[in-house]
Design a protein around this motif. Structure first.
Motif, short mmCIF file in Angstrom:
data_model
loop_
_atom_site.label_atom_id
_atom_site.label_comp_id
_atom_site.label_asym_id
_atom_site.label_seq_id
_atom_site.Cartn_x
_atom_site.Cartn_y
_atom_site.Cartn_z
N VAL A 73 0.83 -1.20 0.00
CA VAL A 73 0.00 0.00 0.00
C VAL A 73 0.87 1.26 0.00
O VAL A 73 0.62 2.22 -0.73
N LYS A 74 1.93 1.26 0.82
CA LYS A 74 2.82 2.42 0.89
C LYS A 74 3.52 2.65 -0.45
O LYS A 74 3.61 3.79 -0.93
N ASP A 75 4.01 1.58 -1.09
CA ASP A 75 4.67 1.72 -2.39
C ASP A 75 3.69 2.26 -3.44
O ASP A 75 4.05 3.11 -4.26
N ALA A 76 2.46 1.75 -3.42
CA ALA A 76 1.46 2.21 -4.39
C ALA A 76 1.12 3.68 -4.15
O ALA A 76 0.88 4.43 -5.10
N SER A 77 1.11 4.13 -2.89
CA SER A 77 0.83 5.53 -2.58
C SER A 77 1.93 6.43 -3.11
O SER A 77 1.69 7.53 -3.59
N GLU A 78 3.18 5.96 -3.01
CA GLU A 78 4.30 6.75 -3.51
C GLU A 78 4.28 6.85 -5.03
O GLU A 78 4.70 7.85 -5.61
N ALA A 79 3.74 5.83 -5.70
CA ALA A 79 3.71 5.83 -7.16
C ALA A 79 2.61 6.73 -7.72
O ALA A 79 2.67 7.14 -8.87
N THR A 132 -3.85 -9.10 16.54
CA THR A 132 -5.18 -8.95 15.95
C THR A 132 -5.45 -7.50 15.56
O THR A 132 -5.98 -7.22 14.48
N LEU A 133 -5.05 -6.57 16.44
CA LEU A 133 -5.22 -5.14 16.13
C LEU A 133 -4.37 -4.75 14.92
O LEU A 133 -4.83 -4.03 14.03
N GLY A 134 -3.12 -5.22 14.88
CA GLY A 134 -2.23 -4.89 13.77
C GLY A 134 -2.76 -5.38 12.44
O GLY A 134 -2.72 -4.66 11.43
N GLU A 135 -3.25 -6.62 12.42
CA GLU A 135 -3.82 -7.17 11.19
C GLU A 135 -5.04 -6.38 10.76
O GLU A 135 -5.26 -6.12 9.57
N HIS A 136 -5.83 -5.96 11.74
CA HIS A 136 -7.03 -5.15 11.49
C HIS A 136 -6.64 -3.82 10.83
O HIS A 136 -7.28 -3.38 9.87
N LEU A 137 -5.59 -3.19 11.33
CA LEU A 137 -5.13 -1.91 10.77
C LEU A 137 -4.64 -2.07 9.34
O LEU A 137 -4.87 -1.21 8.49
N SER A 138 -3.94 -3.18 9.07
CA SER A 138 -3.43 -3.43 7.73
C SER A 138 -4.58 -3.52 6.72
O SER A 138 -4.49 -2.99 5.61
N ILE A 139 -5.66 -4.17 7.10
CA ILE A 139 -6.83 -4.29 6.22
C ILE A 139 -7.48 -2.93 6.03
O ILE A 139 -7.89 -2.56 4.91
N GLN A 140 -7.57 -2.15 7.10
CA GLN A 140 -8.21 -0.84 7.02
C GLN A 140 -7.48 0.10 6.07
O GLN A 140 -8.10 0.77 5.23
N ILE A 141 -6.14 0.18 6.17
CA ILE A 141 -5.43 1.14 5.30
C ILE A 141 -5.48 0.71 3.84
O ILE A 141 -5.45 1.56 2.94
N LYS A 142 -5.60 -0.59 3.59
CA LYS A 142 -5.76 -1.04 2.20
C LYS A 142 -7.11 -0.57 1.67
O LYS A 142 -7.22 -0.10 0.53
N ASP A 143 -8.16 -0.68 2.49
CA ASP A 143 -9.48 -0.22 2.08
C ASP A 143 -9.48 1.29 1.82
O ASP A 143 -10.05 1.77 0.84
N HIS A 199 -6.86 3.19 1.05
CA HIS A 199 -6.06 3.45 -0.16
C HIS A 199 -6.87 3.15 -1.42
O HIS A 199 -6.89 3.95 -2.36
N ASP A 200 -7.56 2.01 -1.44
CA ASP A 200 -8.32 1.62 -2.63
C ASP A 200 -9.44 2.61 -2.91
O ASP A 200 -9.68 2.99 -4.07
N PHE A 255 -14.59 7.78 7.83
CA PHE A 255 -13.99 7.90 6.50
C PHE A 255 -14.90 7.26 5.45
O PHE A 255 -15.12 7.83 4.36
N MET A 256 -15.40 6.06 5.73
CA MET A 256 -16.25 5.36 4.78
C MET A 256 -17.52 6.16 4.47
O MET A 256 -17.98 6.19 3.33
N ARG A 257 -18.07 6.83 5.49
CA ARG A 257 -19.26 7.66 5.25
C ARG A 257 -18.91 8.83 4.34
O ARG A 257 -19.65 9.16 3.41
#
Length: 311
Positions: free
Chosen positions: A23-29, A62-73, A75-76, A143-145
């Motif tokens: 996600v970070k690499d895609a944001s930089e591009a 569990t929290l870390g994995e949750h955050l990873s999914i959130q930032i991908k959403d 970003h997309d 954010f989603m709203r």
């Protein structure tokens, strides 16, 4: 190797880290997503710090994995939404980033405790982790709203624009018919080339063809070292998979660097002997919009790059 709970936990963290780095690499591009790379960087730091936590590790993972999914959403959704983004939307992302800083501060505090102190605070930490997750989830839902509202507003503007140009649809239809005729003319041109090749019966026709320099990337530069690594690696992996789809469509706003990426990859594949041919269209270069130049350039490159295809 035996799968232990610790190994499984590390595998989860490693998977979440990989996703966050992509996600970070895609944001930089993508220039329009540049500010978001700081948010992705924070999540990467959080995940790396979680690896060293001794107590409540499962809850932290569990929290870390949750955050990873959130930032991908996030970003997309930002990628799909038209720019410029609303100030309200950017403020929500900024608030989300502040919540991530709170999470990081708590993890670092937990990691720095001694064994006895960790034991005493284990139950309290578990409750605080739940509170941190609720705070982050509240920002993410906000954010989603906001992103949904912005999409609806954009759709409404498009609808109004379509209504205002309704009478021009007839002209659009005529243009489509004209395009159809051009396609047929291109097909006839290709058929003529094929007929000529059959009549010649040797390779002399192809060896005399000269590729159009401006259409083979002469006007473009390759990527700077260390840039666009996420997008480049994704396309390289696509090219290496024989059972994948036959077309990789790279889209973005004008000036985002699509031609630079194409120039980089076509150069690599030519060195590796894998390139069939390339053609860079340019509306400011009339010679790159000529069907004869297109056919000649591709045919010349195929003959040069892949001689086994010659008749």
């Amino acid at each position: 190797m035996t799968s232990t709970p610790r190994n499984r936990q590390l595998n989860i963290i490693d998977g979440a880290l990989l996703s966050a780095k992509i996600v970070k690499d895609a944001s930089e591009a993508a220039p329009v997503l540049g500010p978001f790379k700081a948010t992705a960087g924070l999540v990467i730091t959080i995940l790396e710090t979680i690896r060293d936590v001794k107590t409540n590790k499962k809850d932290w993972i569990t929290l870390g994995e949750h955050l990873s999914i959130q930032i991908k959403d996030i970003h997309d959704d930002l990628s799909r939404c038209s720019t410029p983004h609303s100030m309200e939307l950017l403020l929500v992302v900024n608030t989300y980033e502040q919540k991530l800083e709170n999470v990081l501060a708590k993890i670092r505090l937990t990691r720095g405790r001694g064994r006895f102190e960790r034991y005493l605070n284990s139950r309290t930490d578990k409750e605080e982790i739940a509170t941190l997750r609720r705070d982050v989830d509240t920002c993410w839902k906000d954010f989603m709203r906001k992103i949904t509202l912005q999409v609806h507003e954009a759709a409404h503007r498009i609808e109004e624009r379509v209504k205002s140009v309704g009478e021009d649809m007839t002209n659009v239809g005529k243009d489509l018919k004209s395009v159809g005729k051009d396609v047929k003319n291109v097909e006839k041109g290709v058929q003529k080339v094929e007929t000529s090749v059959d009549a010649i019966g040797d390779t002399s026709y192809f060896t005399k063809l000269v590729p159009l320099p401006s259409a083979t990337g002469a006007d473009h530069n390759t990527c700077l070292a260390g840039t666009r690594t996420g997008v480049l690696d994704y396309i390289r992996q696509w090219a290496d998979q024989h059972n994948t789809t036959q077309v990789c469509w790279l889209t973005d706003v004008a000036g985002a660097g699509k031609s630079t990426i194409a120039k980089q990859l076509s150069g690599e594949w030519k060195i590796e002997g894998r390139l069939g041919g390339c053609f860079f269209f340019n509306k400011n270069r009339p010679d790159t919009t000529n069907k004869q130049a297109f056919c000649d350039t591709i045919a010349a490159q195929l003959a040069n790059n892949q001689p086994q295809l010659l008749p």
